[in-house]
Motif scaffolding. Sequence first.
Motif, short mmCIF file in Angstrom:
data_model
loop_
_atom_site.label_atom_id
_atom_site.label_comp_id
_atom_site.label_asym_id
_atom_site.label_seq_id
_atom_site.Cartn_x
_atom_site.Cartn_y
_atom_site.Cartn_z
N ALA A 170 0.83 -1.20 0.00
CA ALA A 170 0.00 0.00 0.00
C ALA A 170 0.86 1.24 0.00
O ALA A 170 0.61 2.19 -0.74
N TYR A 171 1.94 1.24 0.83
CA TYR A 171 2.79 2.43 0.86
C TYR A 171 3.48 2.64 -0.48
O TYR A 171 3.53 3.75 -1.00
N LEU A 172 4.00 1.54 -1.06
CA LEU A 172 4.73 1.71 -2.32
C LEU A 172 3.81 2.05 -3.47
O LEU A 172 4.24 2.62 -4.46
N SER A 173 2.50 1.68 -3.36
CA SER A 173 1.58 2.05 -4.43
C SER A 173 1.03 3.45 -4.22
O SER A 173 0.21 3.90 -5.01
N GLY A 174 1.46 4.15 -3.14
CA GLY A 174 1.15 5.57 -3.04
C GLY A 174 -0.08 5.92 -2.22
O GLY A 174 -0.58 7.02 -2.36
N VAL A 175 -0.54 5.01 -1.34
CA VAL A 175 -1.66 5.37 -0.47
C VAL A 175 -1.13 6.31 0.61
O VAL A 175 -0.13 6.01 1.26
N LYS A 176 -1.83 7.45 0.79
CA LYS A 176 -1.35 8.45 1.75
C LYS A 176 -1.66 8.03 3.18
O LYS A 176 -2.63 7.33 3.45
N LEU A 177 -0.77 8.50 4.12
CA LEU A 177 -1.06 8.32 5.53
C LEU A 177 -2.20 9.23 5.95
O LEU A 177 -2.52 10.21 5.27
N TRP A 178 -2.81 8.91 7.09
CA TRP A 178 -3.79 9.80 7.71
C TRP A 178 -3.11 11.14 8.00
O TRP A 178 -1.99 11.17 8.52
N PRO A 179 -3.75 12.29 7.70
CA PRO A 179 -3.05 13.58 7.87
C PRO A 179 -2.58 13.83 9.29
O PRO A 179 -1.60 14.55 9.49
N GLU A 180 -3.23 13.25 10.31
CA GLU A 180 -2.81 13.50 11.68
C GLU A 180 -1.81 12.48 12.19
O GLU A 180 -1.55 12.41 13.39
N SER A 181 -1.24 11.67 11.29
CA SER A 181 -0.24 10.70 11.73
C SER A 181 0.98 11.43 12.25
O SER A 181 1.33 12.52 11.79
N VAL A 182 1.66 10.79 13.23
CA VAL A 182 2.76 11.47 13.90
C VAL A 182 4.09 11.18 13.22
O VAL A 182 4.90 12.06 13.01
N GLU A 183 4.30 9.93 12.83
CA GLU A 183 5.61 9.54 12.35
C GLU A 183 5.49 8.69 11.10
O GLU A 183 4.52 7.94 10.95
N ASP A 184 6.45 8.86 10.19
CA ASP A 184 6.45 8.09 8.94
C ASP A 184 7.82 7.46 8.81
O ASP A 184 8.71 7.99 8.17
N PHE A 199 8.80 4.66 7.45
CA PHE A 199 9.15 3.92 6.23
C PHE A 199 9.44 4.86 5.07
O PHE A 199 9.90 4.43 4.03
N GLY A 200 9.17 6.19 5.24
CA GLY A 200 9.28 7.12 4.14
C GLY A 200 10.63 7.13 3.42
O GLY A 200 10.66 6.94 2.20
N PRO A 201 11.77 7.35 4.12
CA PRO A 201 13.06 7.39 3.43
C PRO A 201 13.38 6.09 2.70
O PRO A 201 13.82 6.11 1.54
N ARG A 202 13.08 4.97 3.35
CA ARG A 202 13.35 3.67 2.73
C ARG A 202 12.49 3.48 1.47
O ARG A 202 12.94 2.95 0.47
N ALA A 203 11.23 3.98 1.52
CA ALA A 203 10.35 3.83 0.36
C ALA A 203 10.87 4.66 -0.81
O ALA A 203 10.86 4.20 -1.96
N ASP A 204 11.37 5.88 -0.51
CA ASP A 204 11.96 6.68 -1.58
C ASP A 204 13.14 5.95 -2.21
O ASP A 204 13.28 5.90 -3.43
N GLN A 205 13.97 5.36 -1.33
CA GLN A 205 15.13 4.63 -1.82
C GLN A 205 14.71 3.47 -2.72
O GLN A 205 15.29 3.25 -3.79
N ILE A 206 13.64 2.74 -2.32
CA ILE A 206 13.19 1.62 -3.13
C ILE A 206 12.67 2.11 -4.47
O ILE A 206 12.96 1.54 -5.52
N GLN A 207 11.90 3.22 -4.44
CA GLN A 207 11.30 3.66 -5.68
C GLN A 207 12.30 4.29 -6.63
O GLN A 207 12.02 4.43 -7.81
N GLN A 208 13.49 4.70 -6.09
CA GLN A 208 14.47 5.27 -7.00
C GLN A 208 15.35 4.23 -7.66
O GLN A 208 16.11 4.57 -8.57
N GLN A 209 15.28 2.99 -7.21
CA GLN A 209 16.03 1.95 -7.91
C GLN A 209 15.45 1.83 -9.31
O GLN A 209 14.27 1.56 -9.47
#
Lengths: 88, 131
Positions: free
Chosen positions: B90-104, B106-116
């Motif tokens: 879900a994260y890699l397919s681009g589903v957004k987090l809830w706007p009031e979420s506190v911490e993300d 997996f974000g940096p790792r997901a960017d790294q995966i998608q830039q391969q």
Amino acid sequence: MSCLELIAFAVLLLSAVLCLYRIGRGPTAPDRAVSIDILGTLIVGFCCIMALATGRDYYMNIAIAWALISFVATLALAKYLEGRSYDA
Amino acid sequence: MMLDVAWWIIGVGLAFDLLGCVGLIRLPDVYNRAQAATKCVTLGTCMLLLGVAFVGFSGTSVPMGIKALICAAFVLLTSPVGAHAICRGAYLSGVKLWPESVEDAFGPRADQIQQQPTQKGAADREETKAP
């Protein structure tokens, strides 16, 4: 079938209806995938209550097979959601 | 006596199942729903299977109890792995987090995966297409 087993079936059916609501309503595809996974786990519960209600143990074979097959289906859905190739 | 214990365990498991599905309805985004529902329903179903194992070992049918324990082990192993895979997808397919979420986290790792840039499978297909 005793009263307790009927209550157990009613509670599991209510849970399954809530899952079906999320499958029909869910705004994104991963919502539906999560609900399908949960529904598979609930069916394992159904199978074990069936085994209690009828006293026959082959329902547990169905539960084991269902748990494993629903796991494979979940992994396939997850790889599909990633939107990348299947063998990367 | 054993039967009473087994039905109490089954009752607690049913309560966990129902509350997990209520969480599936009430929570705001995919990740919250997945964690609530997966944890509660996994524990609830394992308790149902444990109760069936109690009933089986207390005299109904010993094979039923053994199969219930095996099935509990499978559910305990496979259900969290499946939920983790779906949330990652879900994260890699681009589903957004809830706007009031506190911490993300997996974000940096997901960017790294998608830039391969390429995947092994795509490269293989290119090679077979070339001649």
